[in-house]
Design a protein around this motif. Structure first.
Motif, PDB file in Angstrom:
ATOM      1  N   ARG A 142      95.196  -9.043 -24.619  1.00  0.00           N
ATOM      2  CA  ARG A 142      95.724  -8.513 -25.891  1.00  0.00           C
ATOM      3  C   ARG A 142      95.625  -6.990 -25.917  1.00  0.00           C
ATOM      4  NH1 ARG A 142      99.018 -12.120 -27.518  1.00  0.00           N
ATOM      5  NH2 ARG A 142      98.113 -14.173 -27.779  1.00  0.00           N
ATOM      6  N   THR A 143      94.559  -6.463 -25.347  1.00  0.00           N
ATOM      7  CA  THR A 143      94.425  -5.000 -25.301  1.00  0.00           C
ATOM      8  C   THR A 143      95.593  -4.391 -24.524  1.00  0.00           C
ATOM      9  OG1 THR A 143      92.028  -5.180 -25.387  1.00  0.00           O
ATOM     10  CG2 THR A 143      92.916  -3.086 -24.606  1.00  0.00           C
ATOM     11  N   ILE A 192      88.969   6.006 -29.876  1.00  0.00           N
ATOM     12  CA  ILE A 192      89.528   7.319 -30.213  1.00  0.00           C
ATOM     13  C   ILE A 192      88.432   8.218 -30.784  1.00  0.00           C
ATOM     14  CG2 ILE A 192      91.140   8.550 -31.730  1.00  0.00           C
ATOM     15  CD1 ILE A 192      92.999   6.096 -31.526  1.00  0.00           C
ATOM     16  N   ALA A 217      89.763   0.011 -31.027  1.00  0.00           N
ATOM     17  CA  ALA A 217      90.700   1.118 -30.802  1.00  0.00           C
ATOM     18  C   ALA A 217      90.255   2.362 -31.566  1.00  0.00           C
ATOM     19  CB  ALA A 217      92.109   0.697 -31.228  1.00  0.00           C
ATOM     20  N   ALA A 244      98.737  -4.694 -26.411  1.00  0.00           N
ATOM     21  CA  ALA A 244      98.775  -3.700 -27.490  1.00  0.00           C
ATOM     22  C   ALA A 244      99.149  -2.321 -26.955  1.00  0.00           C
ATOM     23  CB  ALA A 244      97.429  -3.638 -28.203  1.00  0.00           C
ATOM     24  N   MET A 289      90.163  -5.891 -32.433  1.00  0.00           N
ATOM     25  CA  MET A 289      90.759  -4.891 -31.544  1.00  0.00           C
ATOM     26  C   MET A 289      91.017  -3.583 -32.290  1.00  0.00           C
ATOM     27  SD  MET A 289      94.159  -5.005 -29.204  1.00  0.00           S
ATOM     28  CE  MET A 289      94.066  -6.738 -28.846  1.00  0.00           C
ATOM     29  N   LEU A 290      91.333  -3.696 -33.606  1.00  0.00           N
ATOM     30  CA  LEU A 290      91.504  -2.505 -34.437  1.00  0.00           C
ATOM     31  C   LEU A 290      90.228  -1.665 -34.396  1.00  0.00           C
ATOM     32  CD1 LEU A 290      92.656  -0.744 -36.714  1.00  0.00           C
ATOM     33  CD2 LEU A 290      92.018  -2.514 -38.331  1.00  0.00           C
ATOM     34  N   SER A 342      98.388   9.737 -35.015  1.00  0.00           N
ATOM     35  CA  SER A 342      99.492   9.548 -34.068  1.00  0.00           C
ATOM     36  C   SER A 342      99.582   8.103 -33.598  1.00  0.00           C
ATOM     37  CB  SER A 342      99.314  10.477 -32.869  1.00  0.00           C
ATOM     38  OG  SER A 342      98.193  10.063 -32.111  1.00  0.00           O
ATOM     39  N   GLN A 343      98.466   7.376 -33.672  1.00  0.00           N
ATOM     40  CA  GLN A 343      98.490   5.975 -33.260  1.00  0.00           C
ATOM     41  C   GLN A 343      98.590   5.019 -34.457  1.00  0.00           C
ATOM     42  OE1 GLN A 343      99.180   7.085 -30.243  1.00  0.00           O
ATOM     43  NE2 GLN A 343      98.209   5.265 -29.401  1.00  0.00           N
ATOM     44  N   GLY A 344      98.795   5.607 -35.632  1.00  0.00           N
ATOM     45  CA  GLY A 344      99.076   4.762 -36.796  1.00  0.00           C
ATOM     46  C   GLY A 344      97.869   4.211 -37.523  1.00  0.00           C
ATOM     47  N   TYR A 345      96.678   4.812 -37.307  1.00  0.00           N
ATOM     48  CA  TYR A 345      95.480   4.214 -37.911  1.00  0.00           C
ATOM     49  C   TYR A 345      95.164   4.736 -39.300  1.00  0.00           C
ATOM     50  CZ  TYR A 345      94.825   2.007 -33.498  1.00  0.00           C
ATOM     51  OH  TYR A 345      95.026   1.227 -32.402  1.00  0.00           O
ATOM     52  N   TYR A 404      95.758   4.996 -25.867  1.00  0.00           N
ATOM     53  CA  TYR A 404      95.098   4.139 -26.844  1.00  0.00           C
ATOM     54  C   TYR A 404      96.148   3.221 -27.450  1.00  0.00           C
ATOM     55  CZ  TYR A 404      91.259   7.502 -26.738  1.00  0.00           C
ATOM     56  OH  TYR A 404      90.230   8.306 -26.357  1.00  0.00           O
ATOM     57  N   PRO A 405      95.805   1.959 -27.667  1.00  0.00           N
ATOM     58  CA  PRO A 405      96.775   1.108 -28.354  1.00  0.00           C
ATOM     59  C   PRO A 405      97.022   1.662 -29.761  1.00  0.00           C
ATOM     60  CG  PRO A 405      94.876  -0.187 -27.594  1.00  0.00           C
ATOM     61  CD  PRO A 405      94.544   1.250 -27.396  1.00  0.00           C
ATOM     62  N   SER A 406      98.263   1.634 -30.212  1.00  0.00           N
ATOM     63  CA  SER A 406      98.542   2.055 -31.580  1.00  0.00           C
ATOM     64  C   SER A 406      98.314   0.867 -32.506  1.00  0.00           C
ATOM     65  CB  SER A 406      99.984   2.535 -31.711  1.00  0.00           C
ATOM     66  OG  SER A 406     100.859   1.431 -31.613  1.00  0.00           O
ATOM     67  N   PHE A 407      98.211   1.140 -33.805  1.00  0.00           N
ATOM     68  CA  PHE A 407      98.002   0.040 -34.751  1.00  0.00           C
ATOM     69  C   PHE A 407      99.180  -0.928 -34.714  1.00  0.00           C
ATOM     70  CE2 PHE A 407      98.014  -1.842 -39.062  1.00  0.00           C
ATOM     71  CZ  PHE A 407      96.824  -2.547 -38.939  1.00  0.00           C
ATOM     72  N   LYS A 408     100.380  -0.367 -34.611  1.00  0.00           N
ATOM     73  CA  LYS A 408     101.563  -1.242 -34.537  1.00  0.00           C
ATOM     74  C   LYS A 408     101.528  -2.058 -33.257  1.00  0.00           C
ATOM     75  CE  LYS A 408     104.465   1.208 -37.680  1.00  0.00           C
ATOM     76  NZ  LYS A 408     105.266   2.381 -37.878  1.00  0.00           N
ATOM     77  N   VAL A 414      97.260   2.176 -42.176  1.00  0.00           N
ATOM     78  CA  VAL A 414      97.316   0.736 -41.864  1.00  0.00           C
ATOM     79  C   VAL A 414      97.610  -0.100 -43.093  1.00  0.00           C
ATOM     80  CG1 VAL A 414      95.827   0.855 -39.819  1.00  0.00           C
ATOM     81  CG2 VAL A 414      94.791   0.522 -42.065  1.00  0.00           C
ATOM     82  N   GLY A 462     101.210   0.484 -41.596  1.00  0.00           N
ATOM     83  CA  GLY A 462     100.864  -0.647 -40.739  1.00  0.00           C
ATOM     84  C   GLY A 462     101.194  -1.987 -41.362  1.00  0.00           C
ATOM     85  N   ILE A 519      98.856  -3.115 -31.750  1.00  0.00           N
ATOM     86  CA  ILE A 519      97.878  -4.189 -31.941  1.00  0.00           C
ATOM     87  C   ILE A 519      98.502  -5.336 -32.729  1.00  0.00           C
ATOM     88  CG2 ILE A 519      95.736  -4.787 -33.147  1.00  0.00           C
ATOM     89  CD1 ILE A 519      94.678  -2.006 -32.453  1.00  0.00           C
ATOM     90  N   MET A 520      99.232  -4.976 -33.782  1.00  0.00           N
ATOM     91  CA  MET A 520      99.850  -6.025 -34.603  1.00  0.00           C
ATOM     92  C   MET A 520     100.915  -6.769 -33.804  1.00  0.00           C
ATOM     93  SD  MET A 520      98.070  -5.719 -37.219  1.00  0.00           S
ATOM     94  CE  MET A 520      98.845  -6.846 -38.369  1.00  0.00           C
ATOM     95  N   SER A 550      91.295 -11.813 -24.772  1.00  0.00           N
ATOM     96  CA  SER A 550      90.931 -10.544 -25.437  1.00  0.00           C
ATOM     97  C   SER A 550      91.417  -9.325 -24.650  1.00  0.00           C
ATOM     98  CB  SER A 550      89.418 -10.441 -25.611  1.00  0.00           C
ATOM     99  OG  SER A 550      88.954 -11.486 -26.396  1.00  0.00           O
TER     100      SER A 550
END
Lengths: 255, 374
Positions: free
Chosen positions: A71-72, B9, B5, A75, B1-2, B37-40, A186-190, B43, B52, A192-193, A68
């Protein structure tokens, strides 16, 4: 440049924690990335970005194939990870941990720099980075608050009580970084994927050519609660009490 | 994790930030931009357009977590959930290239205009008309309770382009209308909701919209709209669930700390049990919301589940907030406890995006096959 970052995965410090029968921390729960390691990850990513290439490899040791926290960090932007997970390492002391991590670092391939935190948030031993440097024959620079890479060397601002030392060391080197010196992204959504698909090599002690069956030279005999905080000193304000506060802070070397 | 995150924020802003901005009538752009900016915020939108590449399930997690941190962002339900979904599904290549990257990045927002003064929940009776005239459509009519028009670049408008001769019902079409279009004006509707998003009435007076702003085929609007409404219900449910989680956490915390006769008030079952009930109902509503999102994302009929999720979440969220305020006693009304200002939005979610009564009608008719009442 290629950078190895040591990341510890720990029980959430905000949650309840339990001790095992041998007085070591029960880690059979969900583990998260130790916040103090997020600074090292951030510094590594910044150094890689500045250098224009290379890879950031994470090295971790945790029970139950826990990923876990890894992965952070993946990411956030690290490329790959090596996780040593082995029941034989349950309760391992700091030196054994350093031996395991040193072997795992060697597995990471060519590297220019190894980064760790000054100490973990669950153990607070603080000797692992220096021990790894010794085992790998690397220069050890501790308490780094700023790192600059120059041709074949690093220039490090090393935090001291009074300010900082300026230290140069040849590469490759082992550095421990203090918490709070950078703002971890901060991890971005991309991110994380993408992290789901990044390689994480999960190995055991035997894969490293180590034998820990003899155990280690440390045993915890007892554990006591931290002493309750003593009542503070009360100062009645007579108009001059600020002087006493200043004196108190001076005695503590805070100002 | 989403979830973590988004939480990290959002907590760096927190409920004080949200309440103070909303009270001053300001926008929560800093939070919006930090998430963007982080793509949330995109998604659920296609990866080819900067989104996303995931689904409504992921967007629902973002919405729920924002609610759970006391920072509900209403426009997420509108811009990426409704408008983004419809554009990604039915928009022309040009429309997708123009809008999806901007909605996915959060750089632009799109409002959604369906509700009318004389056709609230009855979309078939929409009276705003769009009449083709060469290369343009002329739009005439009125829309109200349209969220976030002031901060949107464009509005996705549902208008009538004809009448089905057999049923007498309006044939609907969807248009992307630029906010600056001549003939389009809008007026603020003052409401008792403490939120950065405002509500507006729109007036179309021969507003000229280029014909290539029509989405898909003329007359296909109703089908297109339904594709956007399930995501709206699911993300609306997620927001309500999040607000319920937020309220329960605060309520339980206070019940553990507050002592009146030597024991925490949470010791008393009169305080504890209503919180426990609300917890159960929130968890059930979350489960139904996840089910609806899963069905939607797997191209199955999500209508019933989305309606039920929205119903359950709105009821549970309101009950949780109500009880959290009650547990706080007088403090429940104090600004610094960050509860009472959320009443308006949580109460709203019982009315919008679809009222509980319309959901009960739907379930009576479609799930139980009872005779229709209207």
């Amino acid at each position: 440049m290629n950078i190895v970052v040591l990341v510890k995965q720990i029980p959430d410090p905000a949650g309840p924690s339990e001790l095992e029968d041998d007085y070591t921390l029960d880690r059979n729960c969900k583990l998260i990335l130790d916040e103090s390691d997020s600074y090292g990850v951030e510094i590594a990513l910044q150094l890689r970005e500045t250098s224009g290439g290379g890879e950031v490899t994470l090295v971790s040791m945790a029970p139950n194939k826990e990923v876990s926290g890894i992965r952070t960090a993946l990411a956030m932007g690290a490329e790959k990870a090596i996780l040593v997970t082995d029941d034989a390492l349950s309760g391992a002391d700091a030196l054994t941990t350093a031996k395991v991590l040193a072997k795992a670092i060697e597995r990471a391939g060519d590297y220019d720099l190894v980064i760790g935190a000054t100490e973990s948030t669950d153990g607070y031993v603080g000797t692992v980075p220096a021990a790894i440097a010794e085992l790998l024959g690397l220069p050890s620079v501790t308490f780094a608050k700023k790192i600059e890479v120059q041709e074949g060397k690093i220039v490090v601002q090393r935090q001291t009580e009074a300010g900082y030392d300026l230290i140069e060391a040849p590469l490759p080197a082992m550095i421990s970084v203090t918490a709070g010196v950078v703002e971890p992204r901060y991890p971005s959504f991309k991110g994380i994927m993408a992290a789901k698909k990044k390689p994480c090599d999960i190995i055991g002690v035997s894969d490293l050519g180590l034998d820990v069956s003899a155990g280690w030279g440390q045993e915890i005999l007892s554990v006591e609660d931290a002493p309750a905080r003593a009542a503070g000193e009360k100062i009645e304000d007579d108009g001059e009490s600020y002087l006493k506060i200043v004196e108190f802070l001076e005695n503590k070397k805070i100002i | 994790m989403l979830r973590e995150a988004v939480r990290d924020i959002t907590t760096s802003f927190g409920p004080d930030y949200f309440r103070e901005k909303a009270r001053k009538g300001e926008k929560t752009n800093e939070l919006w931009n930090a998430l963007a900016s982080q793509g949330y915020l995109g998604v659920n939108l296609p990866a080819a357009y900067g989104g996303g590449g995931c689904g409504i399930g992921e967007l629902a997690i973002v919405c729920e977590e924002l609610g759970a941190q006391g920072c509900p962002l209403l426009l997420l339900i509108v811009s990426p959930a409704i408008c983004g979904t419809i554009l990604a599904r039915f928009g022309t290549d040009e429309q997708q290239e123009k809008w999806l990257p901007r909605l996915a990045s959060g750089e632009d927002r799109m409002a959604f205009a369906i509700t009318e003064p004389d056709a609230g929940s009855n979309s078939h009776h929409i009276s705003t008309t769009a009449t083709r005239d060469g290369d343009i459509y002329r739009l005439n009519g009125q829309k109200y309770y349209i969220s976030g028009v002031d901060e949107a670049e464009a509005i996705l408008v549902v208008a009538r382009t004809g009448v089905d001769e057999k049923t007498g019902q309006g044939r609907l079409s969807l248009f992307v209308v630029d906010k600056e279009t001549a003939g389009l004006t809008f007026e603020l509707i003052p409401v008792e909701i403490t939120a950065p998003e405002k509500q507006f009435t729109l007036f179309f007076d021969n507003a000229e919209v280029p014909a290539d702003h029509l989405i898909g085929t003329e007359g296909d609007g109703l089908r297109q709209v339904f594709h956007g409404l399930n995501p709206e219900r699911i993300t609306g449910a997620a927001l309500a669930n999040g607000l319920g989680i937020y309220a329960l956490e605060k309520g339980a915390q206070y019940a553990k700390e507050r002592q009146v006769w030597g024991t925490p008030i949470g010791t008393h079952q009169g305080v504890a049990h209503p919180l426990a009930e609300a917890k159960i109902e929130i968890e059930l509503a979350r489960l139904m919301t996840q089910k609806a999102a899963w069905l939607y994302d797997n191209d199955q009929d999500a209508g019933e589940a989305a309606n039920m999720a929205k119903y359950a979440a709105a009821e549970a969220g309101l009950k949780a907030l109500n009880q959290a305020i009650q547990v706080h006693g007088g403090n429940g009304m104090a600004s610094e406890y960050n509860l009472a200002h959320l009443w308006g939005m949580t109460r709203l979610l019982r009315i919008a995006p679809v009222s509980r009564e319309m959901i009960l009608n739907f379930v009576s008719r479609h799930s139980l096959d009872l005779p229709r009442s209207y």
